[in-house]
Write a protein that holds these residues in place. Structure first.
Motif, PDB file in Angstrom:
ATOM      1  N   ARG A  65       0.820  -1.204   0.000  1.00 22.80           N
ATOM      2  CA  ARG A  65       0.000   0.000   0.000  1.00 22.80           C
ATOM      3  C   ARG A  65       0.856   1.257   0.000  1.00 22.80           C
ATOM      4  NH1 ARG A  65      -0.968   3.179   3.974  1.00 22.80           N
ATOM      5  NH2 ARG A  65      -0.083   1.652   5.450  1.00 22.80           N
ATOM      6  N   VAL A  66       1.988   1.243   0.724  1.00 18.57           N
ATOM      7  CA  VAL A  66       2.858   2.420   0.786  1.00 18.57           C
ATOM      8  C   VAL A  66       3.433   2.735  -0.586  1.00 18.57           C
ATOM      9  CG1 VAL A  66       4.997   3.321   1.775  1.00 18.57           C
ATOM     10  CG2 VAL A  66       3.416   2.015   3.201  1.00 18.57           C
ATOM     11  N   LEU A  67       3.903   1.710  -1.289  1.00 17.38           N
ATOM     12  CA  LEU A  67       4.485   1.932  -2.611  1.00 17.38           C
ATOM     13  C   LEU A  67       3.409   2.272  -3.641  1.00 17.38           C
ATOM     14  CD1 LEU A  67       7.068  -1.007  -2.596  1.00 17.38           C
ATOM     15  CD2 LEU A  67       7.514   1.417  -2.185  1.00 17.38           C
ATOM     16  N   ALA A  68       2.234   1.680  -3.503  1.00 17.00           N
ATOM     17  CA  ALA A  68       1.156   1.989  -4.435  1.00 17.00           C
ATOM     18  C   ALA A  68       0.704   3.433  -4.301  1.00 17.00           C
ATOM     19  CB  ALA A  68      -0.021   1.039  -4.205  1.00 17.00           C
ATOM     20  N   GLU A  69       0.636   3.949  -3.077  1.00 15.22           N
ATOM     21  CA  GLU A  69       0.267   5.346  -2.872  1.00 15.22           C
ATOM     22  C   GLU A  69       1.362   6.293  -3.366  1.00 15.22           C
ATOM     23  OE1 GLU A  69      -0.567   5.707   1.247  1.00 15.22           O
ATOM     24  OE2 GLU A  69      -2.513   4.673   1.151  1.00 15.22           O
ATOM     25  N   GLU A  72       9.165  14.084  -7.609  1.00 13.78           N
ATOM     26  CA  GLU A  72      10.012  13.316  -6.690  1.00 13.78           C
ATOM     27  C   GLU A  72       9.324  13.204  -5.333  1.00 13.78           C
ATOM     28  OE1 GLU A  72      14.681  13.093  -5.222  1.00 13.78           O
ATOM     29  OE2 GLU A  72      13.873  14.938  -6.102  1.00 13.78           O
ATOM     30  N   LEU A  73       9.323  11.988  -4.792  1.00 16.65           N
ATOM     31  CA  LEU A  73       8.734  11.732  -3.486  1.00 16.65           C
ATOM     32  C   LEU A  73       9.777  11.115  -2.574  1.00 16.65           C
ATOM     33  CD1 LEU A  73       6.400  10.693  -5.798  1.00 16.65           C
ATOM     34  CD2 LEU A  73       5.040  10.754  -3.733  1.00 16.65           C
ATOM     35  N   TRP A  74       9.689  11.475  -1.293  1.00 24.06           N
ATOM     36  CA  TRP A  74      10.614  10.923  -0.299  1.00 24.06           C
ATOM     37  C   TRP A  74       9.805  10.135   0.729  1.00 24.06           C
ATOM     38  CZ3 TRP A  74      15.886  11.039  -0.448  1.00 24.06           C
ATOM     39  CH2 TRP A  74      16.465  11.910  -1.373  1.00 24.06           C
ATOM     40  N   LEU A  75      10.241   8.924   1.000  1.00 25.47           N
ATOM     41  CA  LEU A  75       9.606   8.067   1.982  1.00 25.47           C
ATOM     42  C   LEU A  75      10.538   7.895   3.170  1.00 25.47           C
ATOM     43  CD1 LEU A  75       8.185   5.297  -0.401  1.00 25.47           C
ATOM     44  CD2 LEU A  75       6.991   7.305   0.503  1.00 25.47           C
ATOM     45  N   ALA A  76      10.001   8.103   4.375  1.00 26.17           N
ATOM     46  CA  ALA A  76      10.812   7.968   5.578  1.00 26.17           C
ATOM     47  C   ALA A  76      11.113   6.497   5.852  1.00 26.17           C
ATOM     48  CB  ALA A  76      10.095   8.589   6.778  1.00 26.17           C
ATOM     49  N   GLU A  77      12.161   6.284   6.634  1.00 25.36           N
ATOM     50  CA  GLU A  77      12.598   4.913   6.914  1.00 25.36           C
ATOM     51  C   GLU A  77      11.554   4.142   7.714  1.00 25.36           C
ATOM     52  OE1 GLU A  77      16.484   2.599   8.866  1.00 25.36           O
ATOM     53  OE2 GLU A  77      16.285   4.803   8.974  1.00 25.36           O
ATOM     54  N   CYS A 126      11.605   0.164 -15.335  1.00 22.57           N
ATOM     55  CA  CYS A 126      10.343   0.478 -15.993  1.00 22.57           C
ATOM     56  C   CYS A 126       9.183   0.388 -15.009  1.00 22.57           C
ATOM     57  CB  CYS A 126      10.114  -0.462 -17.169  1.00 22.57           C
ATOM     58  SG  CYS A 126      11.195  -0.113 -18.563  1.00 22.57           S
ATOM     59  N   LEU A 127       8.250   1.302 -15.158  1.00 23.70           N
ATOM     60  CA  LEU A 127       7.159   1.442 -14.200  1.00 23.70           C
ATOM     61  C   LEU A 127       5.953   0.596 -14.551  1.00 23.70           C
ATOM     62  CD1 LEU A 127       6.263   2.919 -11.632  1.00 23.70           C
ATOM     63  CD2 LEU A 127       5.482   4.807 -13.078  1.00 23.70           C
ATOM     64  N   LYS A 128       5.763   0.273 -15.826  1.00 25.74           N
ATOM     65  CA  LYS A 128       4.554  -0.442 -16.241  1.00 25.74           C
ATOM     66  C   LYS A 128       4.462  -1.807 -15.572  1.00 25.74           C
ATOM     67  CE  LYS A 128       2.479  -2.657 -20.268  1.00 25.74           C
ATOM     68  NZ  LYS A 128       2.628  -2.958 -21.713  1.00 25.74           N
ATOM     69  N   GLU A 129       5.534  -2.594 -15.652  1.00 24.35           N
ATOM     70  CA  GLU A 129       5.524  -3.925 -15.059  1.00 24.35           C
ATOM     71  C   GLU A 129       5.465  -3.853 -13.538  1.00 24.35           C
ATOM     72  OE1 GLU A 129       7.575  -2.820 -17.276  1.00 24.35           O
ATOM     73  OE2 GLU A 129       7.406  -4.093 -19.066  1.00 24.35           O
ATOM     74  N   PHE A 130       6.093  -2.827 -12.964  1.00 21.81           N
ATOM     75  CA  PHE A 130       6.078  -2.658 -11.512  1.00 21.81           C
ATOM     76  C   PHE A 130       4.674  -2.351 -11.014  1.00 21.81           C
ATOM     77  CE2 PHE A 130       6.995   0.203  -7.759  1.00 21.81           C
ATOM     78  CZ  PHE A 130       7.302  -0.842  -6.903  1.00 21.81           C
ATOM     79  N   ARG A 131       3.916  -1.553 -11.761  1.00 16.13           N
ATOM     80  CA  ARG A 131       2.532  -1.260 -11.378  1.00 16.13           C
ATOM     81  C   ARG A 131       1.694  -2.539 -11.337  1.00 16.13           C
ATOM     82  NH1 ARG A 131       0.930   4.257 -11.674  1.00 16.13           N
ATOM     83  NH2 ARG A 131       2.344   5.594 -12.865  1.00 16.13           N
ATOM     84  N   PHE A 160      -1.323  -6.400  -7.655  1.00 14.71           N
ATOM     85  CA  PHE A 160      -1.548  -7.739  -7.113  1.00 14.71           C
ATOM     86  C   PHE A 160      -1.173  -7.797  -5.637  1.00 14.71           C
ATOM     87  CE2 PHE A 160      -0.004 -11.937  -5.961  1.00 14.71           C
ATOM     88  CZ  PHE A 160      -1.034 -12.759  -6.378  1.00 14.71           C
ATOM     89  N   ALA A 161      -0.022  -7.219  -5.289  1.00 15.16           N
ATOM     90  CA  ALA A 161       0.422  -7.271  -3.893  1.00 15.16           C
ATOM     91  C   ALA A 161      -0.508  -6.496  -2.976  1.00 15.16           C
ATOM     92  CB  ALA A 161       1.847  -6.714  -3.791  1.00 15.16           C
ATOM     93  N   GLU A 162      -1.014  -5.357  -3.448  1.00 17.53           N
ATOM     94  CA  GLU A 162      -1.913  -4.559  -2.612  1.00 17.53           C
ATOM     95  C   GLU A 162      -3.236  -5.272  -2.386  1.00 17.53           C
ATOM     96  OE1 GLU A 162      -3.533   0.063  -2.362  1.00 17.53           O
ATOM     97  OE2 GLU A 162      -2.880  -0.776  -4.285  1.00 17.53           O
TER      98      GLU A 162
END
Length: 379
Positions: free
Chosen positions: A152-156, A197-202, A219-224, A229-231
């Motif tokens: 969820r964190v990466l999807a957002e 650009e986004l920054w995510l805290a540890e 590439c972002l397409k395959e990662f999306r 699926f993971a979310e």
């Protein structure tokens, strides 16, 4: 092979097929004793995905029988044909109670039956082709950096990037912060380029073990596709990566499911000039001065050298499936108007085979010497 999927697991299988459809045009099915494996690879051989469903995932799982000197039957089908069966995920959840998958080698048919409500049974007969095993050799333990975060964190985070964005850069910053930034070509004009650009805290990650200053572009397409699926499955996503130019590996682990997504990363001059020493990368044959400029000749020479190498697994893709004919570099440069999504051929396509042309090497001849002038000219 015969397997029965019941209840909500039918929708999980459908999500996996949707994720694999973003990778390639063919779906590889391989029944094994450890479960049913669904795999896909893109035409450029720069993206590979594998979903392994354990026997506990199924209500009934029979991989089939194999002789003492033979392996279990494996095949591949067209992705669009298989995806059409699971096109509507909400409909699967509401109406389908059970899914039966039968692999009939003698009839050359893959049969899928959806047992729906009110006694309705939908039967799909798909033609398939027998194939060899599709496998990417990689080792996550040899990667220098590792991240684990809820999907969820990466999807957002990636939702802020436009759908037309081709590549994204993942980097590390001070204090254990992780950044995501859209990749911008060096030739692009700063005044006409938008940078996000986004920054995510540890503390937003479950675990962070990264090399300081490391960054990769993929590439972002395959990662999306994997993120969705993971979310939906509520599984944490682990990212294993090394220096630029080495593949990045995304993994999902569960008691009944094991997922791997391997993507090529954009190489830079500094990392490509150094000889590979980590992650089990095999050393490629050096190019001599009189070596022909033909890419296919170099590919053949490299394949012959890899056959005699022995050592740790390589993160490259020693795929045993037939490779499509390589096109000339000149034709690739003309595809400036191509829609972004899959890895650009000029950056990612040849990374897994080590056939990237160095800037100092002369390219193929673009013009031929005129041996005779036109006869229609004035004398």
């Amino acid at each position: 092979m015969k397997c029965v999927i019941a209840g909500g697991n039918v929708k999980v299988l459908g999500r996996a097929v949707h994720s694999l459809s973003r990778i390639g045009d063919e779906l590889y099915l391989e029944p094994t004793e450890s479960g049913l494996s669904l795999r896909a690879v893109n035409s450029a051989r720069s993206a590979f995905a594998s979903f392994l469903f354990a026997p506990l995932f199924f209500q009934l799982y029979e991989p089939g029988s194999a002789g003492p000197d033979t392996e279990l039957f494996r095949c591949k089908v067209h992705m669009k044909s298989f995806l059409g069966i699971f096109r509507s995920l909400p409909s699967l959840e509401k109406s389908v109670g059970k899914c039966l998958i039968l692999l009939k080698p003698r009839a050359s048919r893959l049969v899928l039956q959806l047992h729906c409500k009110y006694g309705v049974t939908k039967t799909h007969n798909l033609a398939f082709q027998e194939c060899e095993r599709l496998q990417a050799v990689f080792d996550t333990k040899c990667c220098a950096s590792c991240l684990c975060a809820p999907a969820r964190v990466l999807a957002e985070a990636v939702v802020h990037f436009p759908l037309t964005l081709a590549e994204v850069t993942l980097g590390t910053g001070p204090g254990g912060k992780i950044s995501l930034r859209n990749y911008v070509e060096e030739e692009a004009e700063p005044s006409k380029t938008m940078v996000t650009e986004l920054w995510l805290a540890e503390d937003e990650f479950q675990s962070v073990a990264v090399a300081p200053g490391s960054h990769i572009t993929f590439c972002l397409k395959e990662f999306r596709g994997l993120l969705s699926f993971a979310e939906a499955s509520n599984l944490p996503l682990t990212i294993h990566f090394d220096e630029p130019g080495r593949p990045v590996i995304f993994t999902l682990d569960d008691t009944v499911l094991e997922v791997h997504l391997v993507l090529a990363t954009l190489s830079n001059l500094e990392s490509s000039s150094r000889s590979p020493s980590t992650n089990g990368v095999s050393h490629l044959p050096a190019l001599s001065d009189d070596f022909p400029d033909d890419l296919e000749s170099y590919m053949v020479a490299m394949e012959a050298s890899e056959g005699g190498l022995e050592g740790p697994p390589s993160p490259t893709f020693p795929l045993r499936t037939p490779r499509p004919a390589e096109s000339e570099p000149e034709e690739e440069e003309e595809e400036e108007g191509a829609v972004p999504g899959t890895p650009p051929h000029k950056k990612f396509r040849s990374l897994f085979f080590g056939s990237v042309m160095t800037p100092g090497r002369p390219g193929p001849a673009t013009s031929q010497e005129v041996l005779a002038e036109d006869s229609d000219g004035e004398s």
